[in-house]
Motif scaffolding. Structure first.
Motif, PDB file in Angstrom:
ATOM      1  N   GLN A  40       0.841  -1.190   0.000  1.00  0.00           N
ATOM      2  CA  GLN A  40       0.000   0.000   0.000  1.00  0.00           C
ATOM      3  C   GLN A  40       0.878   1.242   0.000  1.00  0.00           C
ATOM      4  OE1 GLN A  40      -2.647   0.571   3.389  1.00  0.00           O
ATOM      5  NE2 GLN A  40      -4.090   1.705   2.122  1.00  0.00           N
ATOM      6  N   GLY A  81      -1.946   7.183   0.293  1.00  0.00           N
ATOM      7  CA  GLY A  81      -3.073   7.710  -0.463  1.00  0.00           C
ATOM      8  C   GLY A  81      -3.643   6.746  -1.490  1.00  0.00           C
ATOM      9  N   LYS A  82      -3.215   5.501  -1.472  1.00  0.00           N
ATOM     10  CA  LYS A  82      -3.707   4.509  -2.444  1.00  0.00           C
ATOM     11  C   LYS A  82      -4.334   3.309  -1.729  1.00  0.00           C
ATOM     12  CE  LYS A  82      -1.785   6.477  -6.166  1.00  0.00           C
ATOM     13  NZ  LYS A  82      -0.564   5.880  -6.755  1.00  0.00           N
ATOM     14  N   GLY A  83      -5.077   2.516  -2.493  1.00  0.00           N
ATOM     15  CA  GLY A  83      -5.608   1.275  -1.959  1.00  0.00           C
ATOM     16  C   GLY A  83      -4.558   0.182  -1.996  1.00  0.00           C
TER      17      GLY A  83
END
Lengths: 111, 116
Positions: free
Chosen positions: A38, A41-43
Motif C-alpha cells: 500500500q 493515499g492509495k488502496g
C-alpha cells in the motif's frame, strides 16, 4: 476468531540492505495468506497468495514464504521505490471470503 | 477497464451530518466489501455483500448502513457522523470462488473522511 499480527510496525533500511517482515497468524483453518503493498493515499495492491506451509512465491526483489504459524516477506537488495506499507491478511474460512488484516509494516528505504 | 471506483476522494463532515460514499465496480464481481483504515492500523471490515440484494455486517458496522441493489454498486451510508468515523474508507470486490491467481481482491483508491 482469526488474528493476524505483523512485526515490526516500522522498518528503515539503507538501499541494498536486505531484511524480512513477519506476519504471524492464528486461524481455525487457513484458506490463504495474502500480502499487499500500500502506497500513501492509495488502496492495497495485491502481491502474493500462499496456501500451504512450505510454499514460496517471488516477484522481483520480494519473496514470500509460509509456515504453519507465520509468513515472511523477504526483501533482497531493496531500492527506494520499495518504500511502502506492507499488509498481511488471512482468508476467513466462512463463505463470504472475508480478509482479516494485520496492522501493516511501514517500510522506508533510504538512498 | 476502471476496476473499483470510489467517490468522493476527500470529504469533511460536521458532527451530525450524513453522507453516502459511492463504490462502483465494472468487473461483474459478486462479492463487495467496505473496510475502514485508521492510522497505523490494518483494515477492518464494516459491511459486505455476496450479491445483489444480500448484505451483512462485518466487524465494525455501528453507525453505517449499506445497500446492494445492483451487482455494480455498493454505497456506504453514514448517518449522524461522529469524530470516531474519521478514517480512510476502502471498497473492494472479488469474484466468488477461487481463481488461478487465488482469492484476488481488487481495491478502490479510498475515500478520506474527516468529521469535525
Amino acid at each position: 476468531e482469526d488474528q493476524v499480527t505483523q512485526s515490526p510496525e516500522a522498518l528503515r533500511l539503507q538501499e541494498g540492505e536486505s531484511s524480512s517482515l513477519n506476519c504471524s497468524y492464528t486461524v481455525s483453518g487457513l484458506r490463504g495468506l495474502f500480502w499487499y503493498r500500500q502506497d500513501p493515499g492509495k488502496g492495497p495492491e495485491f502481491l502474493f497468495t500462499l496456501y500451504s506451509a512450505g510454499e514460496e512465491k517471488e516477484k522481483e526483489r520480494l519473496k514470500a514464504t509460509l509456515t504453519k504459524k507465520e509468513s515472511f516477506l523477504h526483501i533482497t537488495a531493496p531500492k527506494p521505490e520499495d518504500s511502502a506499507t506492507y499488509l498481511c491478511a488471512v482468508l476467513e474460512i466462512q463463505g463470504a471470503q472475508k480478509l482479516v488484516f494485520g496492522q501493516g509494516t511501514r517500510l522506508t528505504i533510504n538512498p | 477497464n476502471a476496476g473499483v471506483t470510489q467517490t468522493p476522494k476527500f470529504r469533511i463532515l460536521k458532527i451530525g451530518q450524513s453522507m453516502t460514499l459511492q463504490c462502483t465496480q465494472d468487473m461483474n464481481h459478486n462479492y463487495m466489501y467496505w473496510y475502514r483504515q485508521d492510522p497505523g492500523m490494518g483494515l477492518k471490515l464494516i459491511y459486505y455483500s455476496v450479491g445483489a440484494g444480500i448484505t451483512d455486517k462485518g466487524e465494525v458496522p455501528n453507525g453505517y448502513n449499506v445497500s446492494r441493489s445492483t451487482t455494480e454498486d455498493f454505497p456506504l451510508r453514514l448517518e449522524l457522523a461522529a469524530p470516531s468515523q474519521t478514517s480512510v474508507y476502502f471498497c473492494a470486490s472479488k469474484l466468488a470462488g477461487v481463481s488461478s491467481e487465488g482469492y484476488g481482491y481488487t481495491f478502490g483508491s479510498g475515500t478520506r473522511l474527516t468529521v469535525v
